[in-house]
Structures are given as C-alpha cells and as structure tokens.
Design a protein around this motif. Structure first.
Motif, PDB file in Angstrom:
ATOM      1  N   ILE A   1      36.660  35.713-127.626  1.00 29.82           N
ATOM      2  CA  ILE A   1      35.429  36.171-128.512  1.00 29.82           C
ATOM      3  C   ILE A   1      34.684  36.516-127.639  1.00 29.82           C
ATOM      4  O   ILE A   1      33.538  37.738-127.526  1.00 29.82           O
ATOM      5  N   ALA A   2      34.637  35.745-126.603  1.00 35.54           N
ATOM      6  CA  ALA A   2      33.892  36.053-125.497  1.00 35.54           C
ATOM      7  C   ALA A   2      33.445  37.476-125.312  1.00 35.54           C
ATOM      8  O   ALA A   2      32.810  38.594-125.026  1.00 35.54           O
TER       9      ALA A   2
ATOM     10  N   SER B   1      43.198  27.290-127.795  1.00 34.62           N
ATOM     11  CA  SER B   1      41.621  27.170-128.665  1.00 34.62           C
ATOM     12  C   SER B   1      40.173  27.788-127.877  1.00 34.62           C
ATOM     13  O   SER B   1      39.511  28.924-127.511  1.00 34.62           O
ATOM     14  N   TYR B   2      41.250  27.488-126.022  1.00 35.88           N
ATOM     15  CA  TYR B   2      39.881  27.727-125.470  1.00 35.88           C
ATOM     16  C   TYR B   2      40.000  29.898-124.856  1.00 35.88           C
ATOM     17  O   TYR B   2      39.392  30.199-124.597  1.00 35.88           O
ATOM     18  N   ALA B   3      41.372  30.367-125.310  1.00 37.80           N
ATOM     19  CA  ALA B   3      41.853  30.974-124.815  1.00 37.80           C
ATOM     20  C   ALA B   3      41.307  32.182-125.692  1.00 37.80           C
ATOM     21  O   ALA B   3      40.835  33.425-125.838  1.00 37.80           O
ATOM     22  N   LEU B   4      41.199  30.980-127.557  1.00 35.99           N
ATOM     23  CA  LEU B   4      40.617  31.929-127.930  1.00 35.99           C
ATOM     24  C   LEU B   4      39.428  32.394-128.411  1.00 35.99           C
ATOM     25  O   LEU B   4      38.830  33.583-127.910  1.00 35.99           O
TER      26      LEU B   4
ATOM     27  N   ALA C   1      49.140  31.644-124.266  1.00 32.77           N
ATOM     28  CA  ALA C   1      49.117  30.531-124.561  1.00 32.77           C
ATOM     29  C   ALA C   1      49.237  29.927-125.737  1.00 32.77           C
ATOM     30  O   ALA C   1      49.663  29.043-126.239  1.00 32.77           O
ATOM     31  N   LEU C   2      49.334  30.765-127.010  1.00 36.30           N
ATOM     32  CA  LEU C   2      49.560  31.195-128.043  1.00 36.30           C
ATOM     33  C   LEU C   2      51.280  30.948-128.008  1.00 36.30           C
ATOM     34  O   LEU C   2      51.792  30.155-128.930  1.00 36.30           O
ATOM     35  N   TYR C   3      51.744  31.773-127.256  1.00 38.19           N
ATOM     36  CA  TYR C   3      53.989  31.250-126.992  1.00 38.19           C
ATOM     37  C   TYR C   3      53.633  29.966-126.972  1.00 38.19           C
ATOM     38  O   TYR C   3      54.737  29.868-127.257  1.00 38.19           O
TER      39      TYR C   3
ATOM     40  N   ALA D   1      41.400  43.650-122.209  1.00 33.36           N
ATOM     41  CA  ALA D   1      43.254  43.178-122.018  1.00 33.36           C
ATOM     42  C   ALA D   1      43.408  42.335-121.780  1.00 33.36           C
ATOM     43  O   ALA D   1      44.249  41.549-121.889  1.00 33.36           O
ATOM     44  N   ASP D   2      42.498  41.646-120.494  1.00 30.18           N
ATOM     45  CA  ASP D   2      43.542  40.406-119.963  1.00 30.18           C
ATOM     46  C   ASP D   2      43.056  39.332-120.833  1.00 30.18           C
ATOM     47  O   ASP D   2      43.513  38.472-120.859  1.00 30.18           O
ATOM     48  N   ALA D   3      41.953  39.128-121.377  1.00 27.02           N
ATOM     49  CA  ALA D   3      41.331  37.448-122.105  1.00 27.02           C
ATOM     50  C   ALA D   3      42.258  37.809-123.684  1.00 27.02           C
ATOM     51  O   ALA D   3      43.126  36.739-123.793  1.00 27.02           O
ATOM     52  N   PHE D   4      43.015  39.324-124.557  1.00 29.61           N
ATOM     53  CA  PHE D   4      43.810  38.929-125.318  1.00 29.61           C
ATOM     54  C   PHE D   4      44.811  38.622-124.448  1.00 29.61           C
ATOM     55  O   PHE D   4      46.159  37.639-125.636  1.00 29.61           O
ATOM     56  N   GLU D   5      45.463  38.776-123.174  1.00 33.94           N
ATOM     57  CA  GLU D   5      47.303  38.552-122.903  1.00 33.94           C
ATOM     58  C   GLU D   5      47.505  37.040-122.720  1.00 33.94           C
ATOM     59  O   GLU D   5      48.107  36.892-122.974  1.00 33.94           O
TER      60      GLU D   5
END
Length: 74
Positions: free
Chosen positions: A18-19, A11-14, A56-58, A47-51
């Motif tokens: 978004i930010a 949730s934090y990573a998402l 985190a999802l994985y 790109a870093d935030a996406f990774e």
C-alpha cells in the motif's frame, strides 16, 4: 533491481505494498512525461512490493493473486 528482504508476514507485506502504491501515485501525479526516470523507479519498487506480498500470501496461505506484473524483458 535490488529487493529488500521479504517479510513472511502477509500483513506487513500488504502495508508495504500500500505504501508503494501511494508512492507510485505521488510520483506519477508529478511526472514530467514518459521518459521520467522517477516513474520507472516507482514502478519497479511497486512491482517488487507486489511480488513480496504475493510471496508472503503463498508462503502463509498457499494463495496467489489474480494479477501479473508486465515484464519488459520478454
């Protein structure tokens, strides 16, 4: 490129992703052309935030996203 320490909370990573999407849009909408270094920096941060989000999802759910980030190093 420097990456902040990853949170294992998806949730934090998402929220962070978004930010960074919003920041990328703001930078691109004010871009001065293809050579604008701010666009490259925003892309790298996004790109870093996406990774981080995918990691985190994985880690939490063993799930991957159906997207890849283009890599210019190849």
């Amino acid at each position: 490129m420097y990456r902040e320490s990853m949170s294992t909370d998806p949730s934090y990573a998402l929220r962070t992703l978004i930010a960074h999407l919003e920041q990328h849009l703001a930078v691109v909408s004010q871009s001065r052309g293809a050579a604008d270094a701010a666009v490259d920096a925003a892309f790298g941060s996004l790109a870093d935030a996406f990774e981080d989000y995918e990691d985190a999802l994985y880690e939490q759910y063993s799930e991957l996203l159906p997207f890849t980030i283009p890599n210019n190093d190849q």
